[in-house]
Enzyme design. Structure first.
Site, PDB file in Angstrom:
ATOM      1  N   ASP A  34       0.838  -1.190   0.000  1.00 33.83           N
ATOM      2  CA  ASP A  34       0.000   0.000   0.000  1.00 33.83           C
ATOM      3  C   ASP A  34       0.874   1.241   0.000  1.00 33.83           C
ATOM      4  OD1 ASP A  34      -2.105  -1.647   0.117  1.00 33.83           O
ATOM      5  OD2 ASP A  34      -2.745  -1.111   2.162  1.00 33.83           O
ATOM      6  N   ASP A  36       3.911   1.691  -1.299  1.00 33.30           N
ATOM      7  CA  ASP A  36       4.437   2.012  -2.625  1.00 33.30           C
ATOM      8  C   ASP A  36       3.342   2.590  -3.507  1.00 33.30           C
ATOM      9  OD1 ASP A  36       7.038   1.399  -2.264  1.00 33.30           O
ATOM     10  OD2 ASP A  36       6.869  -0.691  -2.918  1.00 33.30           O
ATOM     11  N   TYR A  37       2.175   1.946  -3.438  1.00 34.03           N
ATOM     12  CA  TYR A  37       1.064   2.395  -4.271  1.00 34.03           C
ATOM     13  C   TYR A  37       0.754   3.865  -3.970  1.00 34.03           C
ATOM     14  CZ  TYR A  37      -3.360   2.260  -6.771  1.00 34.03           C
ATOM     15  OH  TYR A  37      -4.370   2.504  -7.650  1.00 34.03           O
ATOM     16  N   ASP A  38       0.634   4.179  -2.683  1.00 37.88           N
ATOM     17  CA  ASP A  38       0.319   5.555  -2.279  1.00 37.88           C
ATOM     18  C   ASP A  38       1.408   6.530  -2.723  1.00 37.88           C
ATOM     19  OD1 ASP A  38      -1.994   4.790  -1.137  1.00 37.88           O
ATOM     20  OD2 ASP A  38      -1.281   4.868   0.938  1.00 37.88           O
ATOM     21  N   SER A  83     -31.156  -9.112 -23.099  1.00 38.26           N
ATOM     22  CA  SER A  83     -31.689  -9.560 -21.814  1.00 38.26           C
ATOM     23  C   SER A  83     -31.804 -11.081 -21.906  1.00 38.26           C
ATOM     24  CB  SER A  83     -33.038  -8.920 -21.547  1.00 38.26           C
ATOM     25  OG  SER A  83     -33.891  -9.171 -22.632  1.00 38.26           O
ATOM     26  N   GLU A 114     -21.896 -19.180 -15.391  1.00 39.20           N
ATOM     27  CA  GLU A 114     -21.440 -17.963 -14.702  1.00 39.20           C
ATOM     28  C   GLU A 114     -22.416 -17.589 -13.594  1.00 39.20           C
ATOM     29  OE1 GLU A 114     -21.520 -15.088 -17.890  1.00 39.20           O
ATOM     30  OE2 GLU A 114     -20.356 -16.384 -19.210  1.00 39.20           O
ATOM     31  N   LYS A 116     -24.841 -15.101 -11.776  1.00 35.58           N
ATOM     32  CA  LYS A 116     -25.589 -13.961 -12.304  1.00 35.58           C
ATOM     33  C   LYS A 116     -25.588 -12.858 -11.256  1.00 35.58           C
ATOM     34  CE  LYS A 116     -29.796 -12.570 -14.613  1.00 35.58           C
ATOM     35  NZ  LYS A 116     -30.103 -11.438 -13.772  1.00 35.58           N
ATOM     36  N   ASP A 118     -26.165  -9.442  -9.332  1.00 37.76           N
ATOM     37  CA  ASP A 118     -27.368  -8.637  -9.181  1.00 37.76           C
ATOM     38  C   ASP A 118     -26.961  -7.182  -9.024  1.00 37.76           C
ATOM     39  OD1 ASP A 118     -29.975  -8.062  -8.947  1.00 37.76           O
ATOM     40  OD2 ASP A 118     -30.204  -8.792  -6.891  1.00 37.76           O
ATOM     41  N   TYR A 223     -17.613  -6.656 -13.069  1.00 38.42           N
ATOM     42  CA  TYR A 223     -17.190  -7.917 -13.684  1.00 38.42           C
ATOM     43  C   TYR A 223     -17.637  -7.926 -15.140  1.00 38.42           C
ATOM     44  CZ  TYR A 223     -15.676 -10.579  -9.570  1.00 38.42           C
ATOM     45  OH  TYR A 223     -14.995 -11.043  -8.482  1.00 38.42           O
ATOM     46  N   LYS A 290     -24.503 -20.183 -20.910  1.00 42.51           N
ATOM     47  CA  LYS A 290     -24.379 -19.667 -22.283  1.00 42.51           C
ATOM     48  C   LYS A 290     -23.727 -20.737 -23.149  1.00 42.51           C
ATOM     49  CE  LYS A 290     -23.689 -14.963 -20.622  1.00 42.51           C
ATOM     50  NZ  LYS A 290     -22.697 -13.947 -20.283  1.00 42.51           N
ATOM     51  N   LYS A 314     -32.643 -18.838 -12.047  1.00 43.33           N
ATOM     52  CA  LYS A 314     -32.744 -18.004 -10.848  1.00 43.33           C
ATOM     53  C   LYS A 314     -32.818 -18.835  -9.564  1.00 43.33           C
ATOM     54  CE  LYS A 314     -33.448 -13.752 -11.895  1.00 43.33           C
ATOM     55  NZ  LYS A 314     -34.468 -12.970 -12.144  1.00 43.33           N
ATOM     56  N   CYS A 414     -38.944   3.612  28.031  1.00 45.94           N
ATOM     57  CA  CYS A 414     -38.145   2.422  27.730  1.00 45.94           C
ATOM     58  C   CYS A 414     -38.935   1.171  28.117  1.00 45.94           C
ATOM     59  CB  CYS A 414     -36.836   2.479  28.512  1.00 45.94           C
ATOM     60  SG  CYS A 414     -35.883   0.951  28.395  1.00 45.94           S
ATOM     61  N   CYS A 417     -37.030  -0.536  31.284  1.00 46.76           N
ATOM     62  CA  CYS A 417     -36.947   0.057  32.620  1.00 46.76           C
ATOM     63  C   CYS A 417     -37.954   1.177  32.863  1.00 46.76           C
ATOM     64  CB  CYS A 417     -35.537   0.566  32.891  1.00 46.76           C
ATOM     65  SG  CYS A 417     -35.160   2.089  32.003  1.00 46.76           S
ATOM     66  N   CYS A 432     -32.832   5.471  25.577  1.00 46.29           N
ATOM     67  CA  CYS A 432     -33.406   5.359  26.913  1.00 46.29           C
ATOM     68  C   CYS A 432     -32.534   6.199  27.833  1.00 46.29           C
ATOM     69  CB  CYS A 432     -33.395   3.894  27.348  1.00 46.29           C
ATOM     70  SG  CYS A 432     -33.565   3.687  29.123  1.00 46.29           S
ATOM     71  N   CYS A 438     -31.220   0.900  33.765  1.00 57.77           N
ATOM     72  CA  CYS A 438     -31.948   0.081  32.795  1.00 57.77           C
ATOM     73  C   CYS A 438     -31.240  -1.269  32.660  1.00 57.77           C
ATOM     74  CB  CYS A 438     -31.977   0.800  31.449  1.00 57.77           C
ATOM     75  SG  CYS A 438     -32.761  -0.149  30.157  1.00 57.77           S
TER      76      CYS A 438
HETATM   77  C1  9MJ Z   1     -24.786 -11.327 -14.977  1.00 58.51           C
HETATM   78  N1  9MJ Z   1     -25.762 -10.482 -14.652  1.00 58.51           N
HETATM   79  O1  9MJ Z   1     -23.953 -11.690 -14.170  1.00 58.51           O
HETATM   80  C2  9MJ Z   1     -25.056 -11.892 -18.430  1.00 58.51           C
HETATM   81  N2  9MJ Z   1     -24.721 -11.779 -16.340  1.00 58.51           N
HETATM   82  O2  9MJ Z   1     -25.067 -12.138 -20.811  1.00 58.51           O
HETATM   83  C3  9MJ Z   1     -23.858 -12.703 -16.853  1.00 58.51           C
HETATM   84  N3  9MJ Z   1     -25.462 -11.280 -17.344  1.00 58.51           N
HETATM   85  C4  9MJ Z   1     -25.584 -11.609 -19.735  1.00 58.51           C
HETATM   86  N4  9MJ Z   1     -24.086 -12.773 -18.164  1.00 58.51           N
HETATM   87  C5  9MJ Z   1     -25.788 -11.672 -21.868  1.00 58.51           C
HETATM   88  N5  9MJ Z   1     -22.949 -13.414 -16.143  1.00 58.51           N
HETATM   89  C6  9MJ Z   1     -26.732 -10.833 -21.409  1.00 58.51           C
HETATM   90  C7  9MJ Z   1     -26.618 -10.780 -20.038  1.00 58.51           C
END
Ligand code: 9MJ
Length: 694
Positions: A34, A36-38, A83, A114, A116, A118, A223, A290, A314, A414, A417, A432, A438
């Site tokens: 850290d 060196d980085y700083d 999608s 992979e 997914k 959120d 990612y 995929k 899901k 409270c 008490c 309280c 208490c």
């Molecule tokens: C997510 N949300 O992690 C895709 N996704 O590929 C991954 N979404 C995706 N792939 C094509 N790992 C459309 C969406």
């Protein structure tokens, strides 16, 4: 230095920093300290400041965020952002594989599998290896240009590694790691800022901030998982090899990606990741399968916007609807009254949930949760379940059209008490006012009193303390010093009987007493202590170890401190008006004075001496912070020299800090000082001052 040499150094520093980021974020194998980085970052910042001609929006220094630029521009995605169709049942996955097997004629097609994530889907555009633009998914065809915000995300590469194509669009997910989310909310709660409802909202809200400097403060990550437009590169033949190539170019890819075949292979992956789900550092809502070979993907084609070659499988939702049966409160050590809801039990992500926290009264007001309401609860990982929102449409109305359920009011007394519950101006937390009267606060106060950095009573854990308070064997911390071995043995017997955990040995007439003797011994040993430990152990609000030390040194003995009024306390260096008021109030309470008298009467003692005040000397009234390593002396030595000149040496940087002495590898304290505009001394300046302190 010559311009060419300077430019070479700027480039070198950028490369060093980019390499360090790559090893840290993509390879998860850092090789830079850290410090060196700083050091590199500071050198680069200085060079860029002094030579604006070297400015580059993709410099590693760009992560701090620029000034806001108004609205987000529209961006048309040259290749639409896809999608995915969803699957919830194993059967749907089997049908998906059967369909692909049949249509491709491949008996065992391979799939890239992979997690997914959120978060929020985004597209990053690079031209000749340089980041030029990033946009949200929007409706898939048109998104918003959030480049300035994306630049602040440390895992979004700004300059690609190796041979980069003329045009490369990379798609992926921006998300907020769980730990970062918790840390951010803890900070927000403490500072009275708005908390984030969940990591997903945190990511979405942060990315849509109009001020990139705000985004820079939010701990986001990225990612990669797909390509958009590409020009000037020969692509691998499979998606999994593309992910490997992206990683080489500098994009972080989830460590969980894999390749699998057959419905059993996909379902095994689904279950394996499902078991890991809570332990993953980020939220996922499923896994994605995929078809791996691009030629096979093309053969499968699309239905409307969704590819027929991929599917999202899901997991059960981590959010569920249920109803509020009652709203209860907990009382903590400092009396903080924390509301929580008791709900109709509901399964969330495979676990039955009956309680959810509401954090504080502000959260209740924001969510407007009422008894009887239908609410959405969320349970993410090991995090305490929380109320996400109220479904207001489900709240019945009376004949006049008013909601039937009354708005929730925090209790004014409270529940433990009966003392008044009060909320100070500008505070989000109600408390309280019963203090150590208490029982709820008493348990927490005793726990704090016995803790290692306070009186350090080994073996006196929360379970025993709760029992001692419950059986009314201990009312104040001073009562601990009156307990005998017999008291502890009978306390444990009662507790075991109540919990139905009486050990077999006890049933057969043997009673172990060694532990109780040890405990009484530990309590006895804690009698001989220091004033600063006692002051810290009393649990006065906002009096941590450092303030306790300041008080102990300044007053030298307890009695002068007990006699000090608010005004006198304000004169103590480093003690502000709020803390001065708290300390004065604490010692003005007769029951607190009685506890102190009882501690003394029970043999708790500490050395007392003369007050150590350094009101004289050229540095009188100055507060100094030392950070980083010095080469000519130790930090303690430097501190002693500065104290001898009248300075007060403090451990943390604030607006009141007069100057910070920053040695080698100074980190966050130096950064804080820079942020607050506090004067900074390097070692040379310190030495020349010490040589001639005027
Ligand atoms: C997510 N949300 O992690 C895709 N996704 O590929 C991954 N979404 C995706 N792939 C094509 N790992 C459309 C969406």
């Amino acid at each position: 230095m010559k311009a060419a040499t300077l430019q070479a150094r700027v480039e070198e520093l950028r490369r060093l920093l980019d390499d360090a980021n790559y090893r840290y974020y993509v390879l998860d194998d850092p090789d830079t300290t850290d410090a060196d980085y700083d050091k590199w970052l500071r050198e680069l910042e200085a060079l860029e400041r002094e030579h604006p001609e070297f400015a580059d929006p993709n410099s590693p220094t760009a992560r701090v965020g620029n000034a806001p630029s108004g609205k987000f521009a529209e961006v048309k995605h040259g290749v639409p952002m896809l999608s995915l169709a969803n699957a919830f049942e194993d059967g749907e996955v089997e049908e998906f594989v059967t369909r692909i097997t049949k249509e491709t004629g491949d008996a065992a097609p391979a799939f890239s599998v992979e997690p997914k994530l959120d978060g929020l889907a985004i597209s990053l555009r690079y031209e000749h290896g340089m980041f030029v633009r990033g946009a949200t998914r929007g409706d898939g065809a048109t998104g918003e240009d959030v480049s300035a915000n994306l630049r602040t995300i440390r895992t979004v590469p700004l300059r690609l590694r190796g041979e980069a194509p003329a045009v490369l669009e990379v798609r992926g997910e921006v998300f907020m790691p769980k730990a970062a989310f918790e840390k951010y909310n803890a900070w927000a709660r403490e500072h009275g800022e708005k908390t984030l409802a969940n990591p997903r909202n945190g990511a979405a809200g942060s990315l849509r901030q109009l001020d990139p400097r705000v985004t820079a403060q939010r701990p986001l990550a990225f990612y990669a998982y797909a390509l958009g437009e590409v020009d000037g590169a020969k692509l691998p033949a499979t998606h999994s090899n593309t992910l490997a190539w992206l990683r080489e170019l500098g994009f972080p890819v989830s460590a969980e990606v894999d390749v699998a075949t057959g419905a059993e292979g996909l379902l095994a992956y689904y279950r394996r990741i499902g078991e890991k789900r809570n332990a993953l550092p980020y939220d996922i809502d499923g896994v994605v399968y995929k078809l791996d070979r691009y030629d096979q993907q093309r053969a499968m084609g699309f239905v409307s916007r969704a590819p027929r070659w991929a599917i999202a499988h899901k997991y059960p939702a981590q959010e569920q609807a249920t109803t509020v049966e009652s709203i209860e409160v907990n009382v903590g050590r400092t009396g903080a009254v924390t509301p929580w809801v008791l709900m109709t039990p509901v399964q969330v992500g495979g676990v039955t949930v009956t309680r959810a926290t509401l954090h504080n009264a502000d959260q209740i007001a924001r969510l407007d949760v009422r008894v009887g309401d239908t609410i959405i609860v969320r349970r993410a990982g090991d995090v305490i379940p929380e109320v996400v929102r109220v479904i207001e449409d489900k709240r019945p109305l009376d004949a006049k059209g008013h909601p039937k359920f009354a708005a929730y009011q925090l209790p004014t007394a409270c529940p433990v008490c009966g003392s008044a519950v009060e909320r100070e101006e500008g505070e989000v937390v109600a408390r309280c006012t019963g203090g150590l009267f208490c029982p709820a606060q008493r348990v927490q106060a005793l726990f704090h009193f016995a803790s290692r950095r306070a009186m350090d009573i080994e073996g006196l854990g929360e379970r025993f303390i709760t029992a001692l308070v419950e059986f009314d064997m201990v009312r104040s911390v001073a009562d601990l010093y009156r307990l005998s071995v017999d008291d502890f043995v009978s306390m444990k017997q009662r507790a075991d009987e109540l919990a139905d955990t009486v050990p077999e040995t006890v049933k057969s007439g043997k009673v172990a007493t060694k532990w109780a003797e040890n405990l009484v011994g530990a309590i006895d040993a804690s009698r001989s202590t220091t004033l600063e430990r006692v002051l810290y152990a009393l649990g006065i609000r906002d009096v941590g170890e450092s303030t306790a030390r300041t008080l102990a040194r300044h007053f030298g003995a307890l009695d002068p401190l007990l006699q000090a009024d608010e005004e006198t306390l304000r004169q103590v260096p480093d003690i502000g008006p709020i803390v001065a008021a708290r300390i004065a109030h604490f010692f003005a309470e007769s029951h607190n004075r009685e506890v102190i008298a009882a501690l003394r009467a029970n043999g708790v003692r500490w050395p007392e001496g003369a007050p150590q005040r350094s009101a004289e000397g050229p540095l009188a009234g100055k507060t100094v912070v030392l950070t980083g390593g010095l080469s000519s002396m130790s930090r303690d030595e430097a501190g002693a020299k500065l104290e001898a000149l009248g300075a007060k040496v403090s451990g943390s940087v604030s607006k009141k800090t007069s100057f910070v002495v920053a040695g080698e590898a100074a980190g966050s304290k130096l950064a804080k000082a820079q942020e607050l505009g506090v004067e900074i001394w390097d070692e040379a300046k310190l030495l020349s001052y010490l040589a001639d302190p005027t």
